[in-house]
Design a protein around this motif. Sequence first.
Motif, PDB file in Angstrom:
ATOM      1  N   GLN A  46      41.140  41.318  32.424  1.00  0.00           N
ATOM      2  CA  GLN A  46      40.462  40.513  33.578  1.00  0.00           C
ATOM      3  C   GLN A  46      41.113  39.202  33.676  1.00  0.00           C
ATOM      4  N   SER A 174      32.218  37.601  32.578  1.00  0.00           N
ATOM      5  CA  SER A 174      32.895  38.968  32.201  1.00  0.00           C
ATOM      6  C   SER A 174      32.505  40.189  32.971  1.00  0.00           C
ATOM      7  N   ARG A 175      33.318  40.924  33.652  1.00  0.00           N
ATOM      8  CA  ARG A 175      33.202  42.136  34.088  1.00  0.00           C
ATOM      9  C   ARG A 175      32.656  43.366  33.144  1.00  0.00           C
TER      10      ARG A 175
END
Length: 200
Positions: A46, A174-175
């Motif tokens: 990320q 956050s993914r």
Amino acid sequence: MDVSRETMARLEIFAALLERWNQRINLVSPKDLAQLWPRHIEDSLQLAEDMPPGMPFVDLGSGGGFPGLILAIATGNPVTLVESDQRKASFLREAARSTGTNATVVAKRIEDAEIGPAGVITARALAPLPLLLEWAKRFLQPDGVCLFLKGRNAEDELTAARAEWHMTISRRPSRSSSDGVILRLSEIRRVKEPDRATGR
């Protein structure tokens, strides 16, 4: 993050090597091994979109290579990995060699490492933010940025850090973790610089 087939192949080499080494040394917890890609590799990836192309960076407390080695594989940026555990440092050297990654491993405590200033400092799950900034500031160029992967206590840590540090803060969720956050910190300076004569 979408990666090229070549990058994916190098990440797969890394993952296979980590699984083998993890039988001998604790690079990730055994229960995390089944979630290696989403929990560790994709989480680290990320930060790639925040990395200036080609800029060397320093990763503090690199452990099993997260996020530093993963980012270097994905971006091609040279990285200095600081990891005091000698066995983990050996793994990082072997992983860098096996994946053809431009990485230098400094097997020292962060406080003892002597590294030239870098434009970017990264870290993941290493220490509370006030201490992390104390460590990072030593290696950061005046115009540099810190990219930190943080968990559910990020806002509390930011509040504590503001007592000691001025900084420009950018954050995004956050993914890969529902309570995770990515912090981008720049223009970092102490609220009160120590007096050079007294050190206080």
